[in-house]
Scaffold this motif. Structure first.
Motif, PDB file in Angstrom:
ATOM      1  N   GLY A   1      50.456  36.815  37.741  1.00  0.00           N
ATOM      2  CA  GLY A   1      51.825  36.318  37.768  1.00  0.00           C
ATOM      3  C   GLY A   1      51.969  34.974  37.089  1.00  0.00           C
ATOM      4  N   ARG A   2      53.162  34.707  36.556  1.00  0.00           N
ATOM      5  CA  ARG A   2      53.436  33.430  35.902  1.00  0.00           C
ATOM      6  C   ARG A   2      54.845  32.955  36.233  1.00  0.00           C
TER       7      ARG A   2
ATOM      8  N   ALA B   1      42.138  43.678  33.536  1.00  0.00           N
ATOM      9  CA  ALA B   1      42.071  42.227  33.691  1.00  0.00           C
ATOM     10  C   ALA B   1      41.622  41.565  32.391  1.00  0.00           C
ATOM     11  N   THR B   2      42.131  40.373  32.144  1.00  0.00           N
ATOM     12  CA  THR B   2      41.708  39.548  31.015  1.00  0.00           C
ATOM     13  C   THR B   2      40.731  38.501  31.529  1.00  0.00           C
ATOM     14  N   LEU B   3      39.578  38.410  30.919  1.00  0.00           N
ATOM     15  CA  LEU B   3      38.570  37.424  31.308  1.00  0.00           C
ATOM     16  C   LEU B   3      38.646  36.232  30.373  1.00  0.00           C
TER      17      LEU B   3
ATOM     18  N   GLY C   1      50.391  35.487  26.669  1.00  0.00           N
ATOM     19  CA  GLY C   1      49.863  36.666  25.995  1.00  0.00           C
ATOM     20  C   GLY C   1      49.328  37.727  26.932  1.00  0.00           C
ATOM     21  N   VAL C   2      49.515  37.542  28.233  1.00  0.00           N
ATOM     22  CA  VAL C   2      48.987  38.483  29.218  1.00  0.00           C
ATOM     23  C   VAL C   2      50.086  39.439  29.656  1.00  0.00           C
ATOM     24  N   GLU C   3      49.762  40.720  29.681  1.00  0.00           N
ATOM     25  CA  GLU C   3      50.751  41.720  30.082  1.00  0.00           C
ATOM     26  C   GLU C   3      51.206  41.474  31.517  1.00  0.00           C
ATOM     27  N   GLU C   4      52.504  41.572  31.745  1.00  0.00           N
ATOM     28  CA  GLU C   4      53.071  41.340  33.072  1.00  0.00           C
ATOM     29  C   GLU C   4      52.442  42.282  34.091  1.00  0.00           C
TER      30      GLU C   4
END
Length: 495
Positions: free
Chosen positions: A164-165, A187-189, A267-270
C-alpha cells in the motif's frame, strides 16, 4: 515469482536434486516417498502456524527459535528420501510438485497487518506506538537508539514486507514478515539497505524532521558509517510521504554521502507487496538515547555538513566573536527589527573582536546556515533555531517569545533548550514579551493560544542590552579559557 526492475530484482527459486541411491527392501518399506511427504506436510503445517502467530508474539519470546528456511527443510527431507529409498522419475516429479504446492501455501499464509493500529489511536506515542504495533524495538546498549532490523535473529531471519501507498489513511497500508524463499506472490524485492521512518509530526518542519531522521545517523555511526541507505521510506501516522524539507535533504546528503532517494512505490502494482533485502525501522525519534550519545551524533552531522560545504573549522584562538541575529519574517518576528539590530550592534561594538551578522532564515541555502563562525545565536522561537547544532560546541543561544507562550504552549516551547543541551550548546535563557494582543478570554484560557501562537515580539532595550553584554562577556572569557586549554571539538567520529 517476484518482479524484476533496476534495483528491484526478481525472486527466483531453484531445486537441485541428487540421484537416489539404492538401499535394501526393509529400509524402503520404512522410508517410502509417501511417508516422507506426509512427514514434510506435518512440518510445514507447524511452520505455517508459527509464521502466523509470530507477528503477534513479542520478539523477545521468539528470539531463541531457529532460523528456519523452507529451502533447508525441503533439502533435508529430500536428502532423507534419497538416502533411504529407491524412487522412480514419476515419484520424483510428484515429490517436487508437492514441495512447490507447500511453498505456495506458505506464501499465502503471510499475514499483513495495518501499519497504523487504530486500537492505539488514543495513545499513539505511548509504549511502542501504534505504528507496526505488533513489533518490539531493541537497542544494542542502554542509552542507545531504539530500532528494528530486518532480517535479524529477532525476526527469525524474515524480511520486512510492506503493501500500500496511501497518503491519507495509514490503516490502509500494511506490513508483514516473510522468509526470503517464500515471499508473497508477485512481491517486489528491493535490494540493498532501506531506512523506514515513522514520524508523528512533520518532515517539512526541519526540527520535527531532524528528530525523526537523527536516529538513523546514530545507527549509521554505531556501524562505523559503513552502511548507507539505498532508499528512504517516510511515514507520518502510517501515511506515506514523498519528501522532506530541502534543509533536511542537504543534511542527509552530507551525512550519508549521497542525496536521499525517497521511495513512494510508484512503479509497484497496486495491491502487491514490496519486500526489503535489508531494512532498519525507527519509530521513536531520538527517545531513549543518552545525552552523550546525542552529542556524538550531532558532532558527526556537524562535521559532515562542514565537509560537504567545504567549510574549514576555525580555531577560537585566532578569530573574533561572532554574534548572529537570525531573523524571521511573519509569525513570531520582531515588531521593530532594526531597533533590535541596533541594540545588539551597540553591545557588540563594546567588545574587541566582536562581529555582528544579520540573516533571515527564509533566504539562505543549507550551507549559508552552517553557523561555523557564530558564537552567539540570537533568534525568535522557531524551526530556524535547529541550526544551532551546526555551531561549535559551547556556543550560546538567546531565544525570544511572543506574549502568552509560557502558560499555554506546553512542553514543546522548551525544545530548543533540549537541543542546546543535547548538542553541547549553552542556552542563555529566553525573553518572553509581556505585551501583545488582548485575548477575549482569560489569558490562561487555551483558546487564546490561537491568537498568541503567531504573535509579534516587542522590545525591551534595557533588558536586551544587559543580556547581550553579559552573554558577550561570558563567551569572551570562555573562548580565552578554551584557547588556553587547547579545547577543540571538530573531529568527525567516523573518520
Amino acid at each position: 515469482m517476484a518482479i524484476a526492475a533496476s534495483s528491484k530484482v526478481a525472486h527466483h527459486h531453484h531445486h537441485h536434486h541428487q540421484r537416489p541411491s539404492s538401499t535394501n527392501s526393509m529400509s524402503s518399506s520404512f522410508f517410502s516417498p509417501k511417508l516422507s511427504i506426509y512427514i514434510l506436510s506435518a512440518c510445514v503445517a507447524l511452520f505455517v502456524i508459527f509464521h502466523i502467530q509470530s507477528l503477534q508474539t513479542p520478539l523477545d519470546s521468539i528470539s531463541s527459535l531457529p532460523s528456519w528456511s523452507l529451502n533447508n527443510v525441503m533439502r533435508r527431507q529430500w536428502q532423507r528420501v534419497d538416502n533411504n529409498t529407491t524412487t522412480t522419475a514419476e515419484e520424483e516429479n510428484n515429490h517436487t510438485d508437492s514441495l512447490n504446492s507447500l511453498r505456495d501455501r506458505l506464501r499465502q499464509s503471510v499475514t499483513f497487518l495495518p501499519l497504523k493500529d487504530l486500537r492505539y489511536a488514543h495513545a499513539a506515542l505511548v509504549g511502542h506506538t501504534w505504528f507496526m504495533s505488533s513489533m518490539y524495538d531493541s537497542s544494542d546498549q542502554e542509552g542507545e537508539v531504539q530500532y528494528q532490523h530486518f532480517p535479524s535473529h529477532s525476526s527469525s531471519n524474515r524480511l520486512l514486507c510492506l503493501k500500500g501507498r496511501d497518503s491519507h489513511d495509514g490503516s490502509w497500508n500494511s506490513y508483514a514478515l516473510a522468509w526470503p524463499d517464500a515471499l508473497p506472490h508477485n512481491a517486489t524485492l528491493l535490494t540493498g539497505l532501506s531506512f523506514i521512518s515513522y514520524n508523528h509530526y512533520d518532515y517539512d518542519n526541519i526540527w520535527h524532521g531532524l528528530s525523526a531522521l537523527m536516529p538513523f545517523v546514530a545507527w549509521h555511526k554505531k556501524h562505523s558509517c559503513a552502511n548507507s541507505p539505498e532508499r528512504w521510506i517516510l511515514y507520518h501516522w502510517g501515511e506515506i510521504r514523498s519528501g522532506m524539507a530541502l534543509w533536511l535533504t542537504s543534511l542527509m546528503e552530507a551525512t550519508f554521502g549521497g542525496p536521499p532517494l525517497v521511495e513512494v512505490f510508484d512503479g509497484v502494482e497496486e495491491g502487491t507487496a514490496v519486500c526489503f533485502e535489508k531494512a532498519v525501522v525507527m519509530r521513536h525519534n531520538e527517545g531513549g538515547m543518552s545525552r552523550d550519545q546525542r552529542m556524538e551524533v550531532y558532532d558527526l552531522m556537524r562535521c559532515k555538513a562542514r565537509a560537504y560545504c567545504k567549510v574549514i573549522s576555525s580555531d577560537r584562538r585566532s578569530r573574533e566573536i561572532g554574534m548572529t541575529l537570525f531573523m524571521r519574517t511573519g509569525p513570531r518576528s520582531f515588531q521593530n527589527e532594526s531597533a533590535v539590530v541596533g541594540i545588539f550592534e551597540k553591545e557588540c561594538a563594546k567588545v574587541h573582536g566582536c562581529r555582528l551578522m544579520v540573516a533571515h532564515s527564509n533566504n539562505l541555502t543549507f550551507c549559508d546556515q552552517l553557523m561555523s563562525r557564530t558564537d552567539i545565536l540570537i533568534s525568535p522561537h522557531g524551526a530556524q533555531l535547529t541550526n544551532m547544532f551546526l555551531m561549535d560546541r559551547n556556543s550560546s543561544v538567546m531565544e525570544f517569545f511572543p506574549k502568552g507562550w509560557l502558560k499555554l504552549a506546553g512542553v514543546g516551547q522548551f525544545v530548543y533548550h533540549w537541543i542546546a543541551s543535547w548538542s553541547g550548546m549553552r542556552h542563555q535563557g529566553a525573553w518572553r514579551d509581556p505585551n501583545g494582543e488582548i485575548c477575549q478570554y482569560s489569558e490562561d484560557d487555551r483558546r487564546c493560544m490561537s491568537l498568541y501562537k503567531n504573535g509579534k515580539i516587542g522590545i525591551n532595550e534595557t533588558y536586551f542590552s544587559e543580556w547581550g553584554r553579559i552573554t558577550l562577556n561570558q563567551v569572551k572569557r570562555r573562548n580565552m579559557e578554551e584557547a588556553g586549554k587547547g579545547v577543540n571539538f571538530t573531529g568527525c567520529i567516523c573518520g
